[in-house]
Design a protein around this motif. Sequence first.
Motif, mmCIF file in Angstrom:
data_model
loop_
_atom_site.group_PDB
_atom_site.id
_atom_site.type_symbol
_atom_site.label_atom_id
_atom_site.label_comp_id
_atom_site.label_asym_id
_atom_site.label_seq_id
_atom_site.Cartn_x
_atom_site.Cartn_y
_atom_site.Cartn_z
ATOM 1 N N ASP A 76 0.809 -1.106 0.032
ATOM 2 C CA ASP A 76 -0.013 0.057 0.217
ATOM 3 C C ASP A 76 0.970 1.082 -0.166
ATOM 4 O OD1 ASP A 76 -2.808 -1.073 0.140
ATOM 5 O OD2 ASP A 76 -1.936 -1.757 2.253
ATOM 6 N N GLU A 223 -11.158 -11.720 3.330
ATOM 7 C CA GLU A 223 -10.300 -10.680 2.511
ATOM 8 C C GLU A 223 -11.396 -10.329 1.422
ATOM 9 O OE1 GLU A 223 -7.440 -8.018 1.538
ATOM 10 O OE2 GLU A 223 -7.334 -9.356 3.215
ATOM 11 N N TYR A 224 -11.986 -11.315 0.846
ATOM 12 C CA TYR A 224 -12.880 -11.017 -0.283
ATOM 13 C C TYR A 224 -14.104 -10.143 0.017
ATOM 14 C CZ TYR A 224 -15.082 -11.819 -4.843
ATOM 15 O OH TYR A 224 -15.723 -11.652 -6.221
ATOM 16 N N ASP A 229 -9.125 -0.032 0.219
ATOM 17 C CA ASP A 229 -8.519 0.118 -0.993
ATOM 18 C C ASP A 229 -7.326 -0.995 -0.971
ATOM 19 O OD1 ASP A 229 -9.925 2.175 -1.853
ATOM 20 O OD2 ASP A 229 -8.627 3.608 -1.093
ATOM 21 N N ALA A 230 -7.196 -1.545 -2.169
ATOM 22 C CA ALA A 230 -6.291 -2.810 -2.183
ATOM 23 C C ALA A 230 -5.783 -2.862 -3.736
ATOM 24 C CB ALA A 230 -6.745 -4.263 -1.809
ATOM 25 N N HIS A 231 -4.707 -3.346 -3.987
ATOM 26 C CA HIS A 231 -4.313 -3.786 -5.271
ATOM 27 C C HIS A 231 -4.999 -5.162 -5.708
ATOM 28 C CE1 HIS A 231 -1.161 -0.699 -5.791
ATOM 29 N NE2 HIS A 231 -0.963 -1.275 -4.243
ATOM 30 N N HIS A 232 -5.209 -5.067 -6.998
ATOM 31 C CA HIS A 232 -6.299 -6.266 -7.746
ATOM 32 C C HIS A 232 -5.176 -7.063 -8.627
ATOM 33 C CE1 HIS A 232 -9.245 -4.542 -5.596
ATOM 34 N NE2 HIS A 232 -9.940 -5.340 -5.659
ATOM 35 N N ARG A 237 -8.285 -9.313 -5.043
ATOM 36 C CA ARG A 237 -7.528 -8.766 -4.226
ATOM 37 C C ARG A 237 -6.462 -9.420 -4.055
ATOM 38 N NH1 ARG A 237 -10.249 -4.968 -0.604
ATOM 39 N NH2 ARG A 237 -8.425 -5.236 0.883
#
Length: 330
Positions: A76, A223-224, A229-232, A237
């Motif tokens: 992040d 997590e799903y 915000d997170a990188h995909h 994710r």
Amino acid sequence: MELAYIPSPSRGVLYLGPIPLRGYAFCIIIGVFVAVWLGNKRWVARGGRPGTVADIAVWAVPFGLVGGRLYHVITDYELYFSPGRNWVDAFKVWEGGLGIWGAIALGALGAWIGARRRGVAMPAYADAVAPGIAFAQAIGRWGNWFNQELYGHETHLPWALHITSSEGGRVPGYYHPTFLYESLWCVGVGFLVIWADRRFKLGHGRAFALYVAAYCTGRAWIEYMRVDDAHHILGVRLNVWTAIVVFLLAVTYLVLSARRRPGREALVEQGASDDPDAGDGEAESTDRAKVDVTKAEKAEKAEPEADPESATEAEAEAGVKDTADSGKKG
């Protein structure tokens, strides 16, 4: 209006004079103490020395904290190094942001260093501390509750989490308490490892591998649900992909280890049997042996000693009697 929900704390820090007492830090510290306490009990039960787990934890915990923070900052990075952000915030661990993947990876490196210095096999140590780590994660997740972070999609369920803060882009409302879901899941993982270890006598790192596989299973679906915000990657994710990969590695290790090295280690720490504090069983056995020796000595002393002169006289009388009898018969 929601009739039932989980309230969020009005603030995550209290001040004792000028000293800040942060709920997030307290959760991490309590979790570490629980992990070391339980790990020590399991280590001693396997034949190790008391205090070994704590000695190795002196290396593992700092490495784990650094690893957890590094993973979070790297994955992040835009939160700290993008325009308008202050890179100094990357060092503010108390504000939240510890990636479990980095914490376990670098924490394992620290534990390996401590284990080598102590002369302990790393797989046996990992098996002893595995359930304690799961319980520590369960406690640590409540730090996210104090910080009002890492929640899920909006919901109107009775156990919805009420977010009241609007800092950092938060939108006040009612959301899935993913911190609670993961906390409960980790408690279940800890008890699963304890049960499986007793039932199947797991050794050579398999109890730790079971903990990793079970945690990853829960982390993937939890997590799903998260909305932070997170990188995909391919629309999924990053932490979900990480959970899948680590799960496969853990299961592979379980299978291969069971085939190559079945059973459990007979000895987990050299010289543990010579430790006076290694357990009560050895002391009890020694006491019993001393009692048996004492009884045998008393019994031997109680037997009457034979008098040599009396024995000689008895033999002489017997000889005269035999001669007289022979004369009569002749």
